[in-house]
Design an enzyme around this catalytic site. Sequence first.
Site, PDB file in Angstrom:
ATOM      1  N   ARG A   1     -16.947  18.433 -12.035  1.00 19.40           N
ATOM      2  CA  ARG A   1     -16.309  18.110 -10.754  1.00 19.40           C
ATOM      3  C   ARG A   1     -17.409  18.059  -9.689  1.00 19.40           C
ATOM      4  NH1 ARG A   1     -10.816  20.845  -9.256  1.00 19.40           N
ATOM      5  NH2 ARG A   1     -10.571  18.776  -8.316  1.00 19.40           N
TER       6      ARG A   1
ATOM      7  N   ASN B   1     -12.010  19.337   1.699  1.00 20.73           N
ATOM      8  CA  ASN B   1     -10.954  20.155   1.083  1.00 20.73           C
ATOM      9  C   ASN B   1      -9.905  19.213   0.504  1.00 20.73           C
ATOM     10  OD1 ASN B   1      -9.870  22.832   0.502  1.00 20.73           O
ATOM     11  ND2 ASN B   1      -8.234  22.300   1.924  1.00 20.73           N
TER      12      ASN B   1
ATOM     13  N   ARG C   1      -9.315  26.051 -11.464  1.00 22.43           N
ATOM     14  CA  ARG C   1      -9.518  25.222 -10.274  1.00 22.43           C
ATOM     15  C   ARG C   1      -9.682  26.113  -9.048  1.00 22.43           C
ATOM     16  NH1 ARG C   1      -5.839  26.640  -7.648  1.00 22.43           N
ATOM     17  NH2 ARG C   1      -6.607  25.510  -5.848  1.00 22.43           N
ATOM     18  N   GLY C   2     -10.080  25.450  -7.930  1.00 20.98           N
ATOM     19  CA  GLY C   2     -10.399  26.202  -6.724  1.00 20.98           C
ATOM     20  C   GLY C   2     -11.902  26.437  -6.729  1.00 20.98           C
ATOM     21  N   ALA C   3     -12.557  26.086  -5.619  1.00 23.16           N
ATOM     22  CA  ALA C   3     -14.028  26.075  -5.592  1.00 23.16           C
ATOM     23  C   ALA C   3     -14.668  27.382  -6.100  1.00 23.16           C
ATOM     24  CB  ALA C   3     -14.509  25.727  -4.183  1.00 23.16           C
TER      25      ALA C   3
ATOM     26  N   ASP D   1     -13.891  23.137  -0.132  1.00 23.97           N
ATOM     27  CA  ASP D   1     -14.671  22.917  -1.359  1.00 23.97           C
ATOM     28  C   ASP D   1     -16.145  22.772  -1.052  1.00 23.97           C
ATOM     29  OD1 ASP D   1     -11.815  22.024  -2.129  1.00 23.97           O
ATOM     30  OD2 ASP D   1     -12.908  22.394  -3.998  1.00 23.97           O
TER      31      ASP D   1
HETATM   32  O1  MRU Z   1      -8.631  20.233  -6.907  1.00 24.61           O
HETATM   33  P1  MRU Z   1      -8.544  21.711  -6.639  1.00 24.61           P
HETATM   34  O2  MRU Z   1      -7.204  22.276  -6.902  1.00 24.61           O
HETATM   35  O3  MRU Z   1      -9.657  22.472  -7.327  1.00 24.61           O
HETATM   36  O4  MRU Z   1      -8.803  21.831  -5.077  1.00 24.61           O
HETATM   37  C1  MRU Z   1      -8.828  23.098  -4.489  1.00 24.61           C
HETATM   38  C2  MRU Z   1      -8.947  23.086  -3.024  1.00 24.61           C
HETATM   39  O5  MRU Z   1      -9.063  22.068  -2.392  1.00 24.61           O
HETATM   40  C3  MRU Z   1      -9.035  24.438  -2.363  1.00 24.61           C
HETATM   41  O6  MRU Z   1      -8.513  24.379  -1.076  1.00 24.61           O
HETATM   42  C4  MRU Z   1     -10.499  24.893  -2.284  1.00 24.61           C
HETATM   43  O7  MRU Z   1     -11.137  24.772  -3.531  1.00 24.61           O
HETATM   44  C5  MRU Z   1     -10.622  26.299  -1.819  1.00 24.61           C
HETATM   45  S1  MRU Z   1      -9.982  27.481  -3.000  1.00 24.61           S
HETATM   46  C6  MRU Z   1     -10.310  29.030  -2.353  1.00 24.61           C
END
Ligand code: MRU
Length: 353
Positions: free
Chosen positions: A87, A245, A44-46, A235
């Site tokens: 996603r 986000n 996870r995380g963009a 994101d």
């Molecule tokens: O649903 P997630 O955990 O993938 O969401 C992640 C976020 O919202 C982060 O803030 C975003 O992806 C930036 S990660 C460097």
Amino acid sequence: MTSVAWVKGKVRYIDQTRLPAEEVYVETSDYRRLGEAIRRLEIRGAPAIGVAAAFGVMLAFDEEGADATATREQRLEAAIAFLGRTRPTAVNLFRSLERMRSAFQRLKLTDPDLIRRALLEEALGVQREDAEACDRIGEYGATLIPPNSTLLTHCNTGALATAGEGTAQNIITTAARQGKVSRVYADETRPLLQGARLTTWELMGRGIDVVLITDSTAGVLMKQRKIDAVLVGADRIAANGDTANKIGTYALAVLAAHHGIPFYVAAPCSTIDHGTASGSDIPVEERDPREVTHIAGVPVAPPGVHVYAPAFDITPHNLITTIVTDAGILRPPYEAAIAKLNAGVHATRGGST
Ligand code: MRU
């Protein structure tokens, strides 16, 4: 710790759903399993999602068997479509898939070994560029943090969420290394608790004084003048600076504006979607209601209750003090600053566009 890696023809990643209880690494050579890992937030995380998707296309290229009769191009397109459905909000995913598609298209009529080498180079390029972007974001962003700062962050934007040291979280750790951070408050980040499970784990591992709070505690801390700056990731950032986000980010931005506290967004340029005019055009993922009605598998709401579970929200650009990118620090008006980036005019080190 590497969140996602290409190891001997397989993808290896740390399963983020098992943290902090267990540090489990998973290896797969099946892009469908990798897609499932993205959907389930094992990855996870963009930026990390973008890297994983690029490696997923590699896995599809290497695959033989069930659909051996399908042409290579059809197989790749099927994988790209599958990975693209995992996603919808993080634009890094689509950008990576598009990069892999273009790399394939450039060479598709040539030798398979040549195509494979080019695809792998592209995927490793996505990973390397993100790691480098993280370093620059950390450096630029740390210039915004005054000595003795107490910072607040939401969700997880660290090494787990990227191919490097993180975005907003790397600003925090870089500023901490410079001796400027006295404390970090980490929102737990309901419903999936990325803050409680992942951010605290990472920051404690780096010896940073981190205090875990429920999401609803942020307001009272700001009122008590205990927060000097809020730092979050993104994101997807629209062409006008509106930012998608993790759900709860918008509420933090409103609180920060009310209390006159700087609100910083940090993201690599790969998170900026020049083709999306404003936040209202960003698709916001809705998650399974069980993620709200259950905590760690235990029901916390009556069976059958109606649930609304958006995974992200949109923070309007006027609530954002600056956007820290790997190309420099963007300041309002964001539409002009982002258009300049798109035109290839990069901000100078630590400067603004
Ligand atoms: O649903 P997630 O955990 O993938 O969401 C992640 C976020 O919202 C982060 O803030 C975003 O992806 C930036 S990660 C460097």
